[in-house]
Scaffold this motif. Structure first.
Motif, PDB file in Angstrom:
ATOM      1  N   LYS A  41      10.848  36.261 -14.973  1.00 18.58           N
ATOM      2  CA  LYS A  41      11.895  35.347 -15.425  1.00 18.58           C
ATOM      3  C   LYS A  41      13.282  35.817 -14.996  1.00 18.58           C
ATOM      4  CE  LYS A  41       9.833  33.551 -19.670  1.00 18.58           C
ATOM      5  NZ  LYS A  41      10.063  33.444 -21.124  1.00 18.58           N
ATOM      6  N   THR A  82      15.336  36.136 -20.438  1.00 21.84           N
ATOM      7  CA  THR A  82      15.946  35.610 -19.219  1.00 21.84           C
ATOM      8  C   THR A  82      17.444  35.895 -19.228  1.00 21.84           C
ATOM      9  OG1 THR A  82      16.496  33.444 -20.165  1.00 21.84           O
ATOM     10  CG2 THR A  82      14.318  33.670 -19.139  1.00 21.84           C
ATOM     11  N   THR A 107      14.871  41.747 -19.477  1.00 16.82           N
ATOM     12  CA  THR A 107      14.640  40.620 -18.582  1.00 16.82           C
ATOM     13  C   THR A 107      13.243  40.757 -18.004  1.00 16.82           C
ATOM     14  OG1 THR A 107      16.988  40.550 -18.020  1.00 16.82           O
ATOM     15  CG2 THR A 107      15.484  39.381 -16.554  1.00 16.82           C
TER      16      THR A 107
END
Length: 131
Positions: free
Chosen positions: A49, A91, A45
């Motif tokens: 984001k 994400t 991740t």
């Protein structure tokens, strides 16, 4: 004793989940070629984001994906495909989308593999201490 696969998922996997490629991606192909009982998917991740909430643009694109797009994803030009991947890559939304897609594909293939996802917060893609 079961066979375990621990792997990062990447752009080719995400492109398959988004319907941009028909190859299935490396992870699904690995699951089809070997009898794994469990898979742990690591999802990077990006720090910028990491927000769990979808942006309006992401909501719109997800809605289009779920409704089948005005045209098929294969009809999109490469720049549009890349923009779509860039929008979702790294994400929490992409992680969920990929895992949900993979579970459906596993079921379609008649495979018996337990899927887990671990979100991995790294400072950047080459964060050797985080990895």
């Amino acid at each position: 004793m079961g066979a375990y696969l621990i792997t990062w998922y990447g752009f080719a996997d995400l492109r398959s989940a988004l319907g941009l490629e028909s190859s299935g991606g490396p992870i699904l192909n690995a699951l089809k070629s070997h009898d794994y009982s469990n898979i742990l998917i690591l999802g990077y991740t990006a720090p910028d984001k990491a927000d769990a909430h979808l942006t309006l643009e992401q909501k719109d694109v997800l809605s289009q994906i779920q409704s089948g797009y005005p045209t098929t994803p294969q009809d999109m030009d490469e720049d549009s495909k890349q923009s779509l991947v860039d929008l979702f890559s790294n994400t929490p939304t992409a992680h969920r989308l990929f895992v949900d897609w993979l579970k459906k594909e596993i079921k379609k293939q008649g495979l018996n593999t337990e899927v887990q996802l671990a979100e991995v917060p790294l400072e950047n893609l080459n964060d050797i201490w985080g990895i």
